[in-house]
Design a protein around this motif. Structure first.
Motif, PDB file in Angstrom:
ATOM      1  N   ASP A  29      75.254  38.379  43.985  1.00  0.00           N
ATOM      2  CA  ASP A  29      75.804  39.694  43.651  1.00  0.00           C
ATOM      3  C   ASP A  29      74.811  40.799  43.999  1.00  0.00           C
ATOM      4  O   ASP A  29      75.184  41.872  44.492  1.00  0.00           O
ATOM      5  CB  ASP A  29      76.150  39.766  42.158  1.00  0.00           C
ATOM      6  N   ARG A  30      73.546  40.540  43.740  1.00  0.00           N
ATOM      7  CA  ARG A  30      72.508  41.514  44.055  1.00  0.00           C
ATOM      8  C   ARG A  30      72.416  41.748  45.572  1.00  0.00           C
ATOM      9  O   ARG A  30      72.321  42.887  46.029  1.00  0.00           O
ATOM     10  CB  ARG A  30      71.164  41.036  43.522  1.00  0.00           C
ATOM     11  N   ARG A  55      75.939  39.627  31.601  1.00  0.00           N
ATOM     12  CA  ARG A  55      74.589  39.192  31.966  1.00  0.00           C
ATOM     13  C   ARG A  55      73.800  38.707  30.756  1.00  0.00           C
ATOM     14  O   ARG A  55      72.578  38.574  30.821  1.00  0.00           O
ATOM     15  CB  ARG A  55      73.874  40.340  32.691  1.00  0.00           C
ATOM     16  N   SER A  73      66.810  45.209  39.184  1.00  0.00           N
ATOM     17  CA  SER A  73      65.999  43.984  39.058  1.00  0.00           C
ATOM     18  C   SER A  73      65.043  43.796  40.228  1.00  0.00           C
ATOM     19  O   SER A  73      64.117  42.986  40.153  1.00  0.00           O
ATOM     20  CB  SER A  73      66.911  42.753  38.941  1.00  0.00           C
ATOM     21  N   ILE A 115      70.520  37.671  36.180  1.00  0.00           N
ATOM     22  CA  ILE A 115      70.999  38.255  37.426  1.00  0.00           C
ATOM     23  C   ILE A 115      71.504  37.160  38.359  1.00  0.00           C
ATOM     24  O   ILE A 115      70.886  36.095  38.482  1.00  0.00           O
ATOM     25  CB  ILE A 115      69.872  39.044  38.129  1.00  0.00           C
ATOM     26  N   ASP A 168      71.815  45.039  38.861  1.00  0.00           N
ATOM     27  CA  ASP A 168      71.342  44.075  39.849  1.00  0.00           C
ATOM     28  C   ASP A 168      70.263  44.672  40.751  1.00  0.00           C
ATOM     29  O   ASP A 168      69.251  44.023  41.052  1.00  0.00           O
ATOM     30  CB  ASP A 168      72.515  43.563  40.687  1.00  0.00           C
TER      31      ASP A 168
END
Length: 337
Positions: free
Chosen positions: A162-163, A48, A251, A158, A248
């Motif tokens: 994926d988050r 990241r 965030s 980010i 993730d």
């Protein structure tokens, strides 16, 4: 094209504090390839960081010598043809592989008397460079070069898909404001705000309409379980996420409440407003590197002691730091951000 290898720290917070140095290297050498040599579990951090090309796993546990493995790794690094290595840890062992690999320029602090292992060696003046991020950052420049620009804050990137995948996997929603509480601190209990205080804070936040997510590794399960017993409506993610997923999901936090820990530095690098609770350690040495932070500490005569366990047996620096102090800081942050 210049090829630079970084021997990176193994602690999450230290790894985050090295990122501004990578940005400085890219500023000085825009076309350079910058790789890191670090424990495998730090890969999610380096993945990241926009400046990092490749993460190479260092197959050594803490304190392990493993000369055969180090010699094998050195041959692999030699074949990659690095022009420079910057060694961030201060141990002799961390400088051994770069020397065996014959990397021409080997930069780092004197550390454990590493003369001969390093050939671009720096002597630290702790008065001029009181913060760890400063000590990393200056290694990106030539020896004794004047620093003319402020050090940027760390920044992690980010991937939204994926988050979203992490949200679905854990059945989480974002319909209420998310308050992240990171109650662990791998260094030791003298950095951990008591579970009873964290639970009281969480109970008030939930009553005010927020949802509270607890973050941490499996090592933090005990303190997180204590919080859940006292505040059963919190969402306990400790030990249920990978480090990548934790980053993730963190965030998404409206605000974070953290001890002086790796996740505090992650939250700061994600640009999340945060309240940082300091006990045995010092915000003068490892502060959250963001403009969106409030530091809460009692500044007792006995702190900072930098001990893992309170040497006086009372841990007043955290036991007497009541939830109302943290709530006040949260309200101030809410007004500002």
């Amino acid at each position: 094209m210049k090829k630079i290898l970084i021997v990176a720290p193994a602690w999450v917070g230290d790894a985050i504090m090295a990122q501004p140095m990578y940005a400085r290297l890219k500023q000085r050498h825009p076309q350079a390839q910058i790789d890191v040599l670090a424990p495998a579990w730090t890969r999610p951090l380096h993945a990241r960081m926009a400046e990092i090309g490749e993460a190479i796993d260092a197959p050594f546990g803490h304190g392990e010598l493993k000369l055969r493995e180090r010699w094998k790794l050195a041959r692999e690094l030699k074949a990659r043809g690095y022009d420079q290595v910057i060694v961030l840890p201060n141990s002799i062992k961390s400088a051994l592989v770069p020397m065996l690999a014959g990397i021409p320029t080997r930069t780092g602090w004197v550390g454990e008397m590493r003369y001969g292992l390093l050939n671009d060696i720096r002597t630290l003046d702790p008065i001029k460079l009181p913060k760890m991020v400063q000590r990393f950052y200056v290694l990106a420049d030539e020896k004794d070069a004047p620093r003319t620009t402020p050090i940027p804050n760390p920044e992690l990137t980010i991937n939204a898909s994926d988050r979203d995948a992490a949200l679905r996997k854990l059945g989480l929603t974002t319909d209420k404001p998310i308050i992240a509480i990171c109650p662990g601190a791998e260094y030791g209990p003298a950095k951990r705000w008591p579970a009873v205080h964290a639970a009281a804070l969480a109970t008030q936040l939930i009553a005010d309409g927020a949802q509270v997510w607890l973050f941490g590794s499996g090592k933090d399960s005990e303190i997180c379980d204590e919080i859940v017993q006292l505040a059963p409506h919190v969402i306990n993610l400790a030990g249920k996420t990978s480090l990548a997923e934790a980053i993730d999901l963190l965030s998404l936090a409206h605000v974070a409440v953290c001890n002086d820990s790796g996740l505090m530095h992650v939250a700061a690098a994600l640009g999340r407003p945060l309240v940082a609770v300091f006990g045995s350690s010092s915000p003068g040495f490892t502060p959250p590197l963001t403009l969106k932070a409030k530091i809460v500490t009692l500044d007792l005569e006995c702190s900072p002691c930098f001990e893992r366990v309170c040497p006086l047996g009372h841990m007043d620096c955290l036991n007497k730091l009541t939830p109302d102090r943290v709530m006040k800081a949260l309200k101030e942050l809410n007004k500002e951000y």
